[in-house]
Design a protein around this motif. Sequence first.
Motif, PDB file in Angstrom:
ATOM      1  N   UNK A 134       4.935  -2.082 -10.133  1.00 36.76           N
ATOM      2  CA  UNK A 134       6.371  -2.374 -10.093  1.00 36.76           C
ATOM      3  C   UNK A 134       6.655  -3.784  -9.586  1.00 36.76           C
ATOM      4  N   UNK A 135       5.894  -4.184  -8.555  1.00 33.83           N
ATOM      5  CA  UNK A 135       6.169  -5.477  -7.940  1.00 33.83           C
ATOM      6  C   UNK A 135       5.351  -6.579  -8.588  1.00 33.83           C
ATOM      7  N   UNK A 136       4.552  -6.230  -9.603  1.00 36.62           N
ATOM      8  CA  UNK A 136       3.714  -7.201 -10.320  1.00 36.62           C
ATOM      9  C   UNK A 136       2.894  -8.048  -9.365  1.00 36.62           C
ATOM     10  N   UNK A 137       2.220  -7.394  -8.425  1.00 34.60           N
ATOM     11  CA  UNK A 137       1.381  -8.122  -7.472  1.00 34.60           C
ATOM     12  C   UNK A 137       0.105  -8.572  -8.173  1.00 34.60           C
ATOM     13  N   UNK A 138      -0.736  -9.287  -7.418  1.00 39.62           N
ATOM     14  CA  UNK A 138      -1.876  -9.930  -8.057  1.00 39.62           C
ATOM     15  C   UNK A 138      -2.896  -8.915  -8.564  1.00 39.62           C
ATOM     16  N   UNK A 139      -3.670  -9.364  -9.529  1.00 39.22           N
ATOM     17  CA  UNK A 139      -4.664  -8.521 -10.179  1.00 39.22           C
ATOM     18  C   UNK A 139      -5.775  -8.117  -9.204  1.00 39.22           C
ATOM     19  N   UNK A 140      -5.968  -8.961  -8.151  1.00 37.91           N
ATOM     20  CA  UNK A 140      -7.014  -8.664  -7.172  1.00 37.91           C
ATOM     21  C   UNK A 140      -6.777  -7.300  -6.538  1.00 37.91           C
ATOM     22  N   UNK A 141      -5.520  -7.063  -6.118  1.00 41.76           N
ATOM     23  CA  UNK A 141      -5.173  -5.785  -5.492  1.00 41.76           C
ATOM     24  C   UNK A 141      -5.483  -4.632  -6.423  1.00 41.76           C
ATOM     25  N   UNK A 142      -5.091  -4.802  -7.690  1.00 40.99           N
ATOM     26  CA  UNK A 142      -5.290  -3.718  -8.654  1.00 40.99           C
ATOM     27  C   UNK A 142      -6.761  -3.376  -8.790  1.00 40.99           C
ATOM     28  N   UNK A 143      -7.602  -4.407  -8.876  1.00 43.78           N
ATOM     29  CA  UNK A 143      -9.010  -4.094  -9.103  1.00 43.78           C
ATOM     30  C   UNK A 143      -9.657  -3.534  -7.840  1.00 43.78           C
ATOM     31  N   UNK A 144      -9.171  -3.957  -6.671  1.00 46.86           N
ATOM     32  CA  UNK A 144      -9.709  -3.365  -5.433  1.00 46.86           C
ATOM     33  C   UNK A 144      -9.320  -1.884  -5.324  1.00 46.86           C
ATOM     34  N   UNK A 145      -8.066  -1.586  -5.689  1.00 46.84           N
ATOM     35  CA  UNK A 145      -7.628  -0.191  -5.654  1.00 46.84           C
ATOM     36  C   UNK A 145      -8.453   0.638  -6.637  1.00 46.84           C
ATOM     37  N   UNK A 146      -8.738   0.046  -7.792  1.00 43.87           N
ATOM     38  CA  UNK A 146      -9.587   0.731  -8.770  1.00 43.87           C
ATOM     39  C   UNK A 146     -10.951   1.066  -8.199  1.00 43.87           C
ATOM     40  N   UNK A 147     -11.493   0.123  -7.408  1.00 46.94           N
ATOM     41  CA  UNK A 147     -12.804   0.368  -6.806  1.00 46.94           C
ATOM     42  C   UNK A 147     -12.734   1.554  -5.860  1.00 46.94           C
ATOM     43  N   UNK A 148     -11.669   1.587  -5.037  1.00 46.81           N
ATOM     44  CA  UNK A 148     -11.519   2.707  -4.098  1.00 46.81           C
ATOM     45  C   UNK A 148     -11.494   4.016  -4.872  1.00 46.81           C
ATOM     46  N   UNK A 149     -10.726   4.029  -5.943  1.00 44.31           N
ATOM     47  CA  UNK A 149     -10.616   5.243  -6.747  1.00 44.31           C
ATOM     48  C   UNK A 149     -11.978   5.663  -7.294  1.00 44.31           C
ATOM     49  N   UNK A 150     -12.756   4.683  -7.733  1.00 40.94           N
ATOM     50  CA  UNK A 150     -14.088   4.970  -8.258  1.00 40.94           C
ATOM     51  C   UNK A 150     -14.998   5.597  -7.210  1.00 40.94           C
ATOM     52  N   UNK A 151     -14.947   5.037  -5.993  1.00 39.17           N
ATOM     53  CA  UNK A 151     -15.787   5.596  -4.931  1.00 39.17           C
ATOM     54  C   UNK A 151     -15.344   7.015  -4.567  1.00 39.17           C
ATOM     55  N   UNK A 152     -14.029   7.251  -4.610  1.00 39.49           N
ATOM     56  CA  UNK A 152     -13.526   8.595  -4.303  1.00 39.49           C
ATOM     57  C   UNK A 152     -14.037   9.596  -5.339  1.00 39.49           C
ATOM     58  N   UNK A 153     -13.978   9.185  -6.608  1.00 40.61           N
ATOM     59  CA  UNK A 153     -14.474  10.066  -7.678  1.00 40.61           C
ATOM     60  C   UNK A 153     -15.943  10.400  -7.458  1.00 40.61           C
ATOM     61  N   UNK A 154     -16.707   9.381  -7.036  1.00 40.71           N
ATOM     62  CA  UNK A 154     -18.141   9.603  -6.841  1.00 40.71           C
ATOM     63  C   UNK A 154     -18.395  10.706  -5.834  1.00 40.71           C
ATOM     64  N   UNK A 155     -17.698  10.666  -4.708  1.00 38.68           N
ATOM     65  CA  UNK A 155     -17.982  11.686  -3.691  1.00 38.68           C
ATOM     66  C   UNK A 155     -17.487  13.051  -4.154  1.00 38.68           C
ATOM     67  N   UNK A 156     -16.372  13.056  -4.883  1.00 36.17           N
ATOM     68  CA  UNK A 156     -15.853  14.321  -5.390  1.00 36.17           C
ATOM     69  C   UNK A 156     -16.885  14.997  -6.294  1.00 36.17           C
TER      70      UNK A 156
END
Lengths: 340, 221
Positions: free
Chosen positions: A144-166
């Motif tokens: 919504x706030x069109x923040x930088x792409x860095x944040x988006x890709x870091x959040x994606x990484x967190x999501x990936x690690x969460x999926x791994x443990x699940x």
Amino acid sequence: MKLGDYLKDKVFIIVLIILAYFIIFSFMIGFKITKEFKWCFTVIYFLLFIILFLYDYLRKYFFYKEILSKIDLLEEKYLICELISKPNFLDGEILYQILYETNKSMNENIRDYRSKIDDFKEYVELWLHEVKIPLSALILYTHNKKTSQVLVSEINKIDNYLEQILYYIRSENTEADYIIKEVDLNKVIRDVMLKNKDVLLEKNIAITSDVCNLKVLTDYKWLEFMINQIISNSMKYMKDIDDKKIEIKAYKQDKYIVLEIWDNGIGIPSSDIGRVLNKTFTGQNGRKVPGSTGMGLYIVNNLCKKLGHKIEIESIEGEYTKVKFVFDNNLFYSEVYSKA
Amino acid sequence: MKKILIIEDDLSVRSELKELLSNAGYDALILDDYTNMLEDILSIHPDLILLDINIPYMNGELLLKALRKVSNIPVIMVTSRVGEIDEVLSMSYGADDYITKPYNPTILLLRIGAVLKRGEKNITDTILYHDILIEVKRGIVKKEHEEVILTKNEMIIFIYLYERMGSIVARDELMTELWNNDEYINDNALTVNISRLRNKFRELGVDNAIETRKGQGYILL
């Protein structure tokens, strides 16, 4: 239990018996007892002890033989007590009692640990679902706030690690947590690609996918996770060249359907390739690229085993990596399915 | 304007969700009283409901089951529980789609668009744009006797823009739509496709069919 070992164990008593015989015999000479009686006594005396030892030996022999042969066959050795019949001699009874008590306390311990692990797993799953809520809020916020792409890709990484443990927890679970259905490979790949779209575009990796509209029997979510892990690896271990590529194809081979994911990344050294499916193995590539846990492929392999698929990895260092998923092409099922 | 009802108990998620939907041109409403949900839904009468499974007082699946007895308003289940079993259960209760958190916003919008479109039947074979006839299935654009062939990508882009004629479409949206049709193209290819599409319309006499709005996207006029 061999007879020799048994006699060796009783050697002290045997020496005492022989000693006693000589003492009695010398008394008999002293009292001038007739020769016939002496012979009679000697035969009866030794016969009595031989019968006594034989009886004792055989009782023990059969009990220990049963116990030893059964413990050999048993995988959970602590359960031996459930399988043997109660012995009818004193040492045996004591041993049986001890085994019974040990077995009981072991079972209680196992039950305790199992319920602790189950509680822990349940809590981690719950926690994972909880943590995904603020993560969703963050993703929506960055969009919504069109923040930088860095944040988006870091959040994606967190999501990936969460999926791994699940999926790690799910792959270790004894109970089935999946549903086998006919899965359209095109659809799974589309979902994985859309999920990774931003990073793939940013890294400028060209994607080609031709899976010939094939369908496989598997759990949709699990397969999605597995393909996502492979694509994540491809993106992570990409060479820094202009012509970055990931190619996906699927084809029938004998009784199988093969899904192949190929990339022209840094590849895997031949000394490491046999071990990439091992738990926490990171190898030489793990040192080149930050954020290697050595868990991704291990979990994928575990899930494959559970679902009855096979994973094969082929690579030449510096040139390419090719990951193949091999699914059973269940003709019986598809025939029934098409008639229904 | 389509009315979308958000049933979600996390405050940050729902306010961001509302902003996302409003920006995308929907009328987004939040239901924050969980005591009479069924009656409230029926009185609001939304075009679509985004329903979280974990809501206070009542489980989302049960609410869906109760709702399906009286209404067939499209429902998209949104949940943080990842599992085939939950999904199958929700779909069997009559959900139209099932999305797991954390979701990609463009994909969420795409799914909402798809569910809303399912309700209407505007899958036409031919589109009339200005005085040009577009035959979607044959991939042909015609004006009188002139015929131009559109590639699959160009057709996907044109239809997406046509459905949103007069409003700005972001590049990311177009990209998502293309990827959603298994066309995994990159940024350059999208630019090339758009300029080709523009040229093809110019050949047929429509000069400024697609306008570029810098930093925002494209607009079909």
